[in-house]
Design a protein around this motif. Structure first.
Motif, PDB file in Angstrom:
ATOM      1  N   ALA A 141       0.973  -1.182   0.228  1.00 25.13           N
ATOM      2  CA  ALA A 141      -0.096  -0.030   0.137  1.00 25.13           C
ATOM      3  C   ALA A 141       1.044   1.195  -0.041  1.00 25.13           C
ATOM      4  CB  ALA A 141      -0.846   0.001   1.332  1.00 25.13           C
ATOM      5  N   CYS A 186      -6.890   2.158   3.002  1.00 24.00           N
ATOM      6  CA  CYS A 186      -6.036   2.985   2.543  1.00 24.00           C
ATOM      7  C   CYS A 186      -6.565   3.725   1.320  1.00 24.00           C
ATOM      8  CB  CYS A 186      -4.721   2.263   2.181  1.00 24.00           C
ATOM      9  SG  CYS A 186      -4.795   1.251   0.770  1.00 24.00           S
ATOM     10  N   ILE A 193      -5.311  -2.827  -3.494  1.00 25.01           N
ATOM     11  CA  ILE A 193      -4.158  -3.568  -3.327  1.00 25.01           C
ATOM     12  C   ILE A 193      -3.920  -4.409  -4.455  1.00 25.01           C
ATOM     13  CG2 ILE A 193      -2.676  -4.876  -1.585  1.00 25.01           C
ATOM     14  CD1 ILE A 193      -3.470  -2.342  -0.458  1.00 25.01           C
ATOM     15  N   GLY A 201      -7.748  -2.366   1.275  1.00 23.77           N
ATOM     16  CA  GLY A 201      -7.816  -1.406   0.201  1.00 23.77           C
ATOM     17  C   GLY A 201      -8.799  -0.177   0.587  1.00 23.77           C
ATOM     18  N   TRP A 209      -2.205   0.625   8.493  1.00 25.56           N
ATOM     19  CA  TRP A 209      -1.990   1.602   7.653  1.00 25.56           C
ATOM     20  C   TRP A 209      -1.639   3.114   8.086  1.00 25.56           C
ATOM     21  CZ3 TRP A 209      -0.383   2.777   3.227  1.00 25.56           C
ATOM     22  CH2 TRP A 209      -0.613   3.960   2.490  1.00 25.56           C
ATOM     23  N   ARG A 248      -7.045   2.784  -1.734  1.00 23.35           N
ATOM     24  CA  ARG A 248      -6.706   2.385  -3.094  1.00 23.35           C
ATOM     25  C   ARG A 248      -6.674   0.776  -3.187  1.00 23.35           C
ATOM     26  NH1 ARG A 248      -0.891   4.111  -1.654  1.00 23.35           N
ATOM     27  NH2 ARG A 248      -2.307   6.156  -1.009  1.00 23.35           N
ATOM     28  N   CYS A 277      -6.777  -2.874   9.857  1.00 20.78           N
ATOM     29  CA  CYS A 277      -6.288  -2.222   8.583  1.00 20.78           C
ATOM     30  C   CYS A 277      -5.948  -0.851   8.658  1.00 20.78           C
ATOM     31  CB  CYS A 277      -7.179  -2.442   7.422  1.00 20.78           C
ATOM     32  SG  CYS A 277      -7.294  -4.389   7.209  1.00 20.78           S
TER      33      CYS A 277
END
Ligand code: NAD
Ligand code: WQD
Length: 351
Positions: free
Chosen positions: A212, A284, A288, A281, A330, A286, A326
């Motif tokens: 990421a 963050c 992965i 995903g 992140w 976006r 997550c």
């Protein structure tokens, strides 16, 4: 017996150890911390102190197998209980270096027990692992599931549990809690503490986080032909903050009964590799990138905890979900794209 107040933490600079140090400092415990920094860095303690707004206490750089140095620490401090994290934990490495794994994990534990006994310290919380269940099959596994370790790392943890059972049977003054963690992941919500593996990450969450942040191109997904809904393997991911909290609560319950008591630490919910990819995903913002690869040797289809025993015994359950894990992993990765040491430098790794 009252709850212990001065705690010796072995492996306190590591991933779970550092988060547990914060949790214990936040709850007023006095700490004595031991680490040899073989898989960590003392820089962690500056961050622990920043979060807790307290000094960590006495910190010693030593190898737990060094009985003389360990004994000097127990001579100097009045220790109520020990939380024993220090160990080597990489499954693949353990197959290449079994002697080092048994020596550190089993030999380190027997050295610690010997020094504890010599100093009249009999309360211990021990880091065990779901890996002792091996390929036990589908569905939630409770603590009565027969052990079947399939690699030297897992065998070393199972041997430690057997040593602890024998010690408790012979020496009734010992009270020991062995906590079988499933898959601790995530990070402190401040982004100051997290998981910082040296080199290429073995484990899923730190690998995803490095993809990421752009340190790695794509995640290798090890196998999409498992008998699971999406074909990828299923695990029970547990937030490291919940893991740390469980250790603080364990200290309150050490005196509940004599001998060795064993508890699973997990959420009780299975998540696939692609569930983690998708949740990360979302965290963050976006997608992965990943690539399906062959299965990783030794991996099992599913490992999920039946986590009811600890809930019944202590009235405690984890409260954080995969999204929290997550999001926090992140945040740590973004704030520390090259880990604690910064670009171009690496955490010690003797191996
Ligand atoms: P980690 O590698 O981040 O921390 C272990 C710490 O122990 C490191 O700081 C390392 O430098 C130290 N250490 C290693 N050998 C030592 C020695 N001989 N003397 C003194 N210090 C030593 O690992 P972690 O993820 O924080 O794991 C902590 C414990 O939990 C370990 O016992 C591990 O086996 C167990 N565990 C971890 C997981 C997981 O997925 N992270 C799962 C189940 C069990
Ligand atoms: C999770 C899933 C991989 C990396 C290990 C130890 C266990 C315990 C917890 C200490 C698996 C897949 C992974 C990658 C992937 N630790 N994966 N691509 O293997 O469940 O357990 O940590 O006690 O003992 O074995 O955790 O995070 O390595 O893997 O597809 O790059 O993610 O195949 O299905 P594991 P993990």
């Amino acid at each position: 017996m009252s709850a212990p107040s001065t705690i010796l933490v072995t492996g306190g600079a590591g991933f779970i150890g550092s988060h547990t140090c914060v949790e214990l400092l936040d709850h007023g415990y006095e700490l004595i911390v031991i680490d040899d920094y073989s898989h960590s860095t003392p820089q962690v303690f500056t961050r622990v102190e920043r979060i807790a707004d307290r000094f960590v206490g006495a910190v010693y750089e030593l190898d737990i197998r060094d009985r003389r140095a360990l004994s000097a620490v127990f001579d100097r401090h009045s220790v109520d209980a020990v939380v024993h994290f220090a160990a080597h934990k990489a499954v693949g490495e353990s197959t290449r270096m079994p002697i080092e794994y048994y020596d550190t994990n089993v030999g380190g534990t027997t050295a610690l027990l010997q020094v504890m006994r010599e100093h009249g310290v009999h309360q211990l919380v021990f880091s065990s692992s779901c890996s002792i269940y091996g390929d036990a099959g589908r569905g939630p596994l409770d603590e009565s599931t027969p052990a079947g370790p399939t690699n030297p790392y897992a065998a070393s943890k199972w041997m430690c549990e057997q040593v602890l059972a024998d010690v408790c049977a012979r020496c009734p003054e010992f009270t020991v809690l062995a906590l079988r963690y499933f898959n601790p992941v995530g990070a402190h919500p401040s982004g100051l503490l997290g998981e910082d593996p040296g080199g290429v990450p073995d484990n899923l969450m730190p690998y995803v986080a490095q993809v990421a942040v752009g340190r790695r191109e794509r995640l290798p997904v090890f196998g999409d032909d498992y008998p699971t809904p999406d074909g990828t393997a299923i695990r029970d991911y547990l937030h490291v903050m919940d893991t740390a909290e469980a250790h603080r609560i364990a200290l309150d319950h050490l005196a509940d009964g004599p001998g060795l008591r064993v508890f699973n630490l997990g959420v009780g919910t299975g998540r696939s590799v692609l569930d983690v990819v998708s949740a990360f995903g979302s965290a963050c913002g976006r997608a992965i990138p990943y690539q399906i690869m062959p299965r990783r040797p030794g991996d099992v289809t599913e490992l999920v905890a039946d986590a009811d025993a600890v809930a019944r015994a202590w009235g405690w359950r984890p409260t954080r979900d995969l999204h929290d894990m997550c999001r926090d992993a992140w945040r740590f990765q973004q704030l520390n794209p090259h880990g604690y040491a910064g670009p171009g430098r690496h955490i010690n790794s003797k191996h």
